[in-house]
Scaffold this motif. Structure first.
Motif, PDB file in Angstrom:
ATOM      1  N   PRO A  45     -23.225  47.077 -52.802  1.00 20.55           N
ATOM      2  CA  PRO A  45     -23.597  46.451 -51.528  1.00 20.55           C
ATOM      3  C   PRO A  45     -22.466  46.304 -50.511  1.00 20.55           C
ATOM      4  CG  PRO A  45     -24.700  45.346 -53.332  1.00 20.55           C
ATOM      5  CD  PRO A  45     -23.707  46.299 -53.951  1.00 20.55           C
ATOM      6  N   PRO A  46     -21.231  45.956 -50.909  1.00 26.82           N
ATOM      7  CA  PRO A  46     -20.190  45.855 -49.875  1.00 26.82           C
ATOM      8  C   PRO A  46     -19.907  47.176 -49.159  1.00 26.82           C
ATOM      9  CG  PRO A  46     -19.488  44.720 -51.860  1.00 26.82           C
ATOM     10  CD  PRO A  46     -20.730  45.501 -52.211  1.00 26.82           C
ATOM     11  N   ASN A  47     -20.175  48.298 -49.841  1.00 24.90           N
ATOM     12  CA  ASN A  47     -19.973  49.612 -49.223  1.00 24.90           C
ATOM     13  C   ASN A  47     -21.257  50.184 -48.632  1.00 24.90           C
ATOM     14  OD1 ASN A  47     -17.283  49.601 -49.847  1.00 24.90           O
ATOM     15  ND2 ASN A  47     -17.499  50.826 -51.691  1.00 24.90           N
ATOM     16  N   HIS A  48     -22.374  49.475 -48.767  1.00 27.78           N
ATOM     17  CA  HIS A  48     -23.668  49.907 -48.226  1.00 27.78           C
ATOM     18  C   HIS A  48     -24.089  51.258 -48.808  1.00 27.78           C
ATOM     19  CE1 HIS A  48     -23.431  46.606 -45.327  1.00 27.78           C
ATOM     20  NE2 HIS A  48     -22.160  46.937 -45.206  1.00 27.78           N
ATOM     21  N   ILE A  49     -23.865  51.441 -50.117  1.00 28.75           N
ATOM     22  CA  ILE A  49     -24.173  52.703 -50.798  1.00 28.75           C
ATOM     23  C   ILE A  49     -25.080  52.442 -52.002  1.00 28.75           C
ATOM     24  CG2 ILE A  49     -23.233  54.686 -52.061  1.00 28.75           C
ATOM     25  CD1 ILE A  49     -20.624  54.332 -50.569  1.00 28.75           C
ATOM     26  N   SER A  50     -26.081  53.310 -52.167  1.00 27.94           N
ATOM     27  CA  SER A  50     -26.921  53.321 -53.363  1.00 27.94           C
ATOM     28  C   SER A  50     -26.752  54.657 -54.061  1.00 27.94           C
ATOM     29  CB  SER A  50     -28.397  53.137 -52.997  1.00 27.94           C
ATOM     30  OG  SER A  50     -28.611  51.864 -52.456  1.00 27.94           O
ATOM     31  N   PHE A  51     -26.828  54.633 -55.387  1.00 27.28           N
ATOM     32  CA  PHE A  51     -26.719  55.837 -56.198  1.00 27.28           C
ATOM     33  C   PHE A  51     -27.960  55.932 -57.074  1.00 27.28           C
ATOM     34  CE2 PHE A  51     -22.494  54.099 -55.490  1.00 27.28           C
ATOM     35  CZ  PHE A  51     -21.830  55.189 -54.931  1.00 27.28           C
ATOM     36  N   LEU A  52     -28.555  57.105 -57.133  1.00 27.18           N
ATOM     37  CA  LEU A  52     -29.736  57.316 -57.957  1.00 27.18           C
ATOM     38  C   LEU A  52     -29.572  58.602 -58.753  1.00 27.18           C
ATOM     39  CD1 LEU A  52     -32.527  56.746 -55.276  1.00 27.18           C
ATOM     40  CD2 LEU A  52     -31.599  55.046 -56.842  1.00 27.18           C
ATOM     41  N   LEU A  53     -30.112  58.616 -59.957  1.00 25.12           N
ATOM     42  CA  LEU A  53     -30.300  59.832 -60.720  1.00 25.12           C
ATOM     43  C   LEU A  53     -31.803  59.949 -60.888  1.00 25.12           C
ATOM     44  CD1 LEU A  53     -28.964  62.192 -62.208  1.00 25.12           C
ATOM     45  CD2 LEU A  53     -29.050  60.796 -64.287  1.00 25.12           C
ATOM     46  N   VAL A  54     -32.368  61.004 -60.330  1.00 23.34           N
ATOM     47  CA  VAL A  54     -33.820  61.164 -60.330  1.00 23.34           C
ATOM     48  C   VAL A  54     -34.187  62.524 -60.904  1.00 23.34           C
ATOM     49  CG1 VAL A  54     -34.163  59.618 -58.358  1.00 23.34           C
ATOM     50  CG2 VAL A  54     -33.873  62.066 -57.963  1.00 23.34           C
ATOM     51  N   GLU A  55     -35.444  62.631 -61.317  1.00 16.93           N
ATOM     52  CA  GLU A  55     -35.937  63.894 -61.840  1.00 16.93           C
ATOM     53  C   GLU A  55     -37.220  64.276 -61.124  1.00 16.93           C
ATOM     54  OE1 GLU A  55     -36.711  66.191 -66.074  1.00 16.93           O
ATOM     55  OE2 GLU A  55     -36.278  64.041 -66.085  1.00 16.93           O
TER      56      GLU A  55
END
Length: 86
Positions: A45-55
């Motif tokens: 949240p402090p960097n305003h970034i989300s990470f996802l691994l999706v298929e």
């Protein structure tokens, strides 16, 4: 096929901090809605970034997944190979 997704918005587009800008309130719900399997995810949240691994085998579903944020967030999608069964 597996994809690593990095989604970043600016502080000015932060729905949490300012109540403005586009929002995807629940990645699990949004993935289910568009038919993409969420394998793992997290955020900084402090960097305003989300990470996802999706298929998914349908790239158009990834576009649909982030439709609410298109034009507001920077989204990087990278195909990846699983190392779990090697």
């Amino acid at each position: 096929m597996l994809f690593h997704v990095t989604a970043q918005h600016t502080p000015e587009n932060c729905q949490v901090a300012h109540g403005s800008g586009p929002s995807i309130p629940s990645y699990p719900a949004r993935c289910k809605e568009v038919g993409v399997e969420l394998v793992a995810g997290g955020s900084c949240p402090p960097n305003h970034i989300s990470f996802l691994l999706v298929e998914t085998d349908d790239m158009s579903k990834l576009t649909e997944l982030f439709r609410p944020a298109l034009g507001h967030w920077q989204v990087e999608i990278t195909p990846v190979t699983s190392v779990m069964n090697q």
